[in-house]
Scaffold this active site. Structure first.
Site, mmCIF file in Angstrom:
data_model
loop_
_atom_site.group_PDB
_atom_site.id
_atom_site.type_symbol
_atom_site.label_atom_id
_atom_site.label_comp_id
_atom_site.label_asym_id
_atom_site.label_seq_id
_atom_site.Cartn_x
_atom_site.Cartn_y
_atom_site.Cartn_z
ATOM 1 N N ILE A 1 51.520 25.717 68.645
ATOM 2 C CA ILE A 1 52.855 26.143 68.545
ATOM 3 C C ILE A 1 53.678 25.412 67.737
ATOM 4 O O ILE A 1 54.556 25.690 66.921
ATOM 5 C CB ILE A 1 53.677 26.336 70.012
ATOM 6 C CG1 ILE A 1 52.885 27.726 70.573
ATOM 7 C CG2 ILE A 1 55.104 26.904 69.608
ATOM 8 C CD1 ILE A 1 52.999 29.060 69.912
ATOM 9 N N ALA B 1 58.565 21.358 71.817
ATOM 10 C CA ALA B 1 57.311 22.118 71.850
ATOM 11 C C ALA B 1 56.046 21.023 72.594
ATOM 12 O O ALA B 1 55.167 21.625 73.135
ATOM 13 C CB ALA B 1 56.730 22.706 70.822
ATOM 14 N N LYS C 1 49.828 21.965 78.882
ATOM 15 C CA LYS C 1 49.967 23.547 79.280
ATOM 16 C C LYS C 1 48.652 24.066 79.847
ATOM 17 O O LYS C 1 48.690 25.199 80.328
ATOM 18 C CB LYS C 1 50.166 24.228 77.937
ATOM 19 C CG LYS C 1 51.425 23.702 76.886
ATOM 20 C CD LYS C 1 51.436 24.569 75.889
ATOM 21 C CE LYS C 1 52.379 24.266 74.702
ATOM 22 N NZ LYS C 1 52.200 22.804 74.300
ATOM 23 N N LYS D 1 54.568 31.449 82.921
ATOM 24 C CA LYS D 1 54.070 30.691 83.931
ATOM 25 C C LYS D 1 55.118 30.018 84.697
ATOM 26 O O LYS D 1 54.969 29.587 85.959
ATOM 27 C CB LYS D 1 52.873 29.982 83.460
ATOM 28 C CG LYS D 1 51.654 30.744 83.146
ATOM 29 C CD LYS D 1 50.500 29.634 82.677
ATOM 30 C CE LYS D 1 49.324 30.482 82.156
ATOM 31 N NZ LYS D 1 49.891 31.483 80.832
ATOM 32 N N SER E 1 45.603 29.687 70.327
ATOM 33 C CA SER E 1 46.142 28.497 70.332
ATOM 34 C C SER E 1 44.980 27.437 71.154
ATOM 35 O O SER E 1 44.196 28.101 71.605
ATOM 36 C CB SER E 1 47.199 28.598 71.414
ATOM 37 O OG SER E 1 47.002 28.960 72.652
#
Length: 613
Positions: A294, A364, A368, A411, A452
Site C-alpha cells: 500500500i 501505512a 498486518k 479487521k 499485496s
C-alpha cells in the site's frame, strides 16, 4: 543514420515524385489532344516540363512530404500530398505566365495535371503499403497463432489495426452479441457469430487463444467470456482496462492474460484531481511504510499530483531502495527523500518531522498478517501498530503537520484477533489526538487488496505452479477485495475530504468467497480444479469467517464520493490517551495471553477467537 546524411529511400521517394510531376504534365497534354499532340504544342510541352519539375521540387521538399514511411502511408500523408499538389497547381501557371517561357499552355492541362499527379503520388504510396501488408506481412504470418477476438467495438477496431503487422497473432474472426454486427466484416475480418458460439468456432477453426476486447464491459460480461473460454478449452487473453487506454498509459495491442481484477470488477475511481492537487501539489508529503504494497502505491499516486518533496520512511532497507529507484527513474521535478527509520523510534521520527516539515503524512507502516501476529508476536504487533502510530501522530502534531491519514483495516471492526485489535487501538489513538493541536487526523478502513504482500493471491499462484493442492481455510470464508491502485486512490480522496476525526469506510463491493477466488485462479492458469485440487485446512489463529466494515454502535454517513462513507465511532478523551501512553512506554514485554488480556481492557469490542475456529 547520422544527422545530415540523406536516407537513400527518402531520395528515391523524392525522385519518384519529381518524375511523377513530369509524367502527369505530359499525360495531361496527351489527354487534352486525344493522344495526338500537334507539333507546336509538343514544343510547348518540352519548353515547360523542366520548369514544372523545378517548381514541384522546390515545393515538395520543404513541405515535409518525405518524413512519412510509405509502408505506413495514412490519411495524414495523403493530406500533405493534397496540400503540396494544390500549391503547385497555383504556382506552375503563375511561373509560366511570369517567365513567358513558351507559347500559352492549354488551360485544361493546368486542371488535368494536378489531378493526375495526385493519383500517381497517393496511389503509389497506398499500393506500396497494400503490397507490403499483403505479401511481406502475409508471409510473416504463416507461423502466427490463429486467434478469435471477442467484441467488435471501437477497441476491437484499434486492436485489429495494431495486430495487422504482428508476427505472433493472426485474427481469424470476431464474435459479438450485437445482432446488427453479425455477418459483417471489420478491417476485412468476418464477424462470425455471438460470443456464445465460441466453443463451436474454436473447434471449427482450430483456435487455441481468444482475446477478450471489451474494456468498457461489466465484470459480469468479462467473467462470462472467460467462462466460455474455459468451456471451449482455449486460453483467455484480454486488453488493458478502458481507463488505462484513455489515460494513454498503454495501447490496445498490449495483450495480457486475464487477471483477477478483470473478474472481480471494480468501477474506476473518480478522483477530485483539483482538490488533491491543492492538498499535495507543491507540498512536502511523507509516507511511512513506503516500501510496502500500500505504501509504495500511495507514493506512486502522490507523485501524480507533483508534490515539491516526497519523504519515504521505511524500516526495510531493500524495500526502500526499490521504491526510491522506481520513483527516481520517473524524472519528476519532485524531490524524493528515502529515509530508513522505525515509526516506534521517537527520536528518529521527531528529527525527520522537524527537518522536512511534511504538511501531509500517510501512515501505512504496520504489521498486518493475522496469524503471525496472533502467535508469538502479539507484543510486537502492539508496539508497531499502536506505539508506532502514537509516536507518528504526536510527532506530526508537534511538527505542525496539516493532515495525518492512518491506513486502517476492516479487521479493526469487532476485532477477534490481535492484529485487528491493535489497528482499532491505532484508530482510537488518532481519534484522541484530534483537536489537541491544528493537525487533522483521518482514518481510512478497507479490506484485502489483490496481490499485496502476504495476501492469498501470491500464495495460491505458487501452489498452482507446484501442481497443488491449493489450501483454503474454510469453504465459506469470505473477504472483501479491491486492487492496490484503487485502495490507494481512495485513501488519497478520503485524505482530501477529511475534516478531522472521521473514520472513512471504503466501498469494498461484494464479499468474495476465497474458495471461488482459488477456482478462478486455477482456471486462469489454464487448469481445472480436477487438475489442481482445493484442500480445506481449517481456520487459522485469529481468523474470522466474515469480515465487517462497521462496528456495532457505529453508523455511517454518506459523502459526496460514492465509494466513501464515514463511520462515526465513540469519542476518545485525553485521559484515556495519557494512560495508554504510559502503558505502551513503560510496560515490559508481554506474552501472547497477557497481550490478549490487555487488549480486552483497552478495546471494549475485542473478543478473542479460539485458535483454529
Amino acid at each position: 543514420m547520422r544527422p545530415g546524411v540523406l536516407n537513400p529511400r527518402t531520395v528515391a521517394a523524392f525522385l519518384h515524385d519529381i518524375l511523377a510531376s513530369a509524367i502527369a504534365w505530359s499525360v495531361a497534354f496527351l489527354l487534352r489532344f486525344n493522344f495526338y499532340i500537334p507539333a507546336e504544342f509538343q514544343t510547348t510541352l518540352w519548353n515547360t516540363v523542366g520548369w514544372v519539375i523545378l517548381t514541384h521540387a522546390l515545393l515538395f521538399w520543404p513541405l515535409g512530404l518525405y518524413r512519412g514511411i510509405w509502408r505506413y502511408a495514412s490519411l495524414h500523408d495523403l493530406r500533405r500530398i493534397l496540400i503540396a499538389v494544390a500549391l503547385a497547381a497555383v504556382s506552375v501557371p503563375a511561373l509560366l505566365v511570369l517567365l513567358r517561357v513558351s507559347d500559352p499552355v492549354p488551360r485544361s492541362v493546368f486542371a488535368l495535371s494536378p489531378m493526375l499527379l495526385l493519383l500517381i503520388m497517393g496511389g503509389s504510396r497506398l499500393a506500396y503499403r497494400a503490397w507490403k501488408e499483403r505479401y511481406v506481412i502475409g508471409l510473416s504470418k504463416l507461423d502466427a497463432k490463429p486467434v478469435l477476438v471477442l467484441g467488435a467495438g471501437s477497441a476491437a477496431v484499434s486492436l485489429l489495426k495494431e495486430l495487422a503487422p504482428s508476427r505472433e497473432w493472426r485474427v481469424v474472426g470476431l464474435l459479438d452479441d450485437k445482432p446488427t454486427r453479425l455477418g459483417r466484416e471489420m478491417n476485412g475480418i468476418p464477424i462470425l457469430g455471438t460470443i456464445e458460439t465460441l466453443p463451436l468456432e474454436t473447434a471449427r477453426l482450430g483456435v487455441a487463444h481468444a482475446i477478450i476486447v471489451m474494456p468498457e464491459a461489466t465484470h459480469q460480461a468479462r467473467r462470462r467470456a472467460v467462462d466460455l473460454c474455459a468451456e471451449a478449452g482455449v486460453t483467455a487473453l484480454t486488453v488493458p482496462a478502458f481507463d488505462d487506454l484513455v489515460a494513454g498509459k498503454v495501447t490496445v495491442s498490449q495483450i495480457r492474460g486475464v487477471e483477477l481484477d478483470d473478474l472481480l470488477g471494480r468501477d474506476p475511481v473518480d478522483l477530485d484531481t483539483s482538490g488533491l492537487t491543492a492538498l499535495l501539489g507543491g507540498r512536502c508529503v511523507m509516507v511511512t511504510g513506503a516500501g510496502g504494497s500500500i505504501g509504495s502505491e500511495l507514493c506512486r499516486q502522490v507523485m501524480r499530483f507533483h508534490p515539491a518533496r516526497l519523504v519515504l520512511f521505511e524500516q526495510s532497507e531493500f524495500a526502500l531502495y526499490r521504491i526510491d529507484q522506481e520513483l527516481s527513474a520517473l524524472g519528476s521535478a519532485t524531490e524524493v527523500v528515502p529515509l530508513v527509520g522505525d515509526s516506534k523510534d521517537e527520536s528518529r521520527v521527531v528529527e525527520v518531522m522537524l527537518r522536512y516539515r511534511p504538511e501531509v503524512v500517510f501512515h501505512a507502516a504496520a504489521y498486518k498478517h493475522v496469524p503471525l501476529m496472533e502467535v508469538g508476536n502479539g507484543w510486537e504487533a502492539i508496539r508497531n501498530n499502536v506505539l508506532g502510530t502514537l509516536v507518528m501522530a504526536e510527532s506530526a502534531s508537534r511538527a505542525g503537520v496539516s493532515k495525518f491519514v492512518l491506513i486502517s483495516t476492516d479487521k479493526a471492526v469487532n476485532p477477534v484477533n490481535v492484529m485487528g485489535a491493535t489497528k482499532r487501538l491505532a484508530e482510537m489513538v488518532c481519534q484522541a489526538q484530534q483537536g489537541r493541536n491544528g493537525t487533522k487526523f483521518v482514518m481510512v478502513r478497507f479490506g484485502n487488496v489483490l496481490g499485496s504482500a502476504g495476501s492469498v493471491i501470491p500464495k495460491f499462484r505458487e501452489q498452482i505452479a507446484r501442481g497443488g493442492p491449493v489450501t483454503v481455510t474454510h469453504p465459506e470464508i469470505t473477504r472483501y477485495f479491491m486492487s492496490i491502485p484503487e485502495a490507494s486512490q481512495l485513501v488519497l480522496q478520503a485524505g482530501f475530504m477529511g475534516k478531522g476525526g472521521e473514520i472513512f469506510v471504503l466501498d469494498m463491493g461484494e464479499p468474495v468467497k476465497i474458495a471461488d477466488l482459488a477456482r478462478d485462479l486455477i482456471r486462469l492458469s489454464g487448469l481445472t480444479p480436477e487438475d489442481v485440487p482445493i484442500q480445506f485446512t481449517g481456520l487459522r489463529p485469529g481468523e474470522k469467517l466474515f469480515e465487517e466494515l462497521l462496528a456495532d454502535g457505529e453508523h455511517t454517513l454518506p459523502t459526496p464520493h460514492p465509494k466513501l462513507r464515514i463511520a462515526r465511532a465513540i469519542e476518545i478523551d485525553g485521559e484515556w490517551l495519557e494512560q495508554l501512553r504510559v502503558w505502551l512506554k513503560d510496560s515490559a514485554p508481554l506474552d501472547d495471553e497477557a497481550v490478549r488480556s490487555a487488549l480486552e481492557q483497552w478495546v471494549s469490542d475485542y473478543r478473542r477467537a479460539s485458535h483454529g475456529q
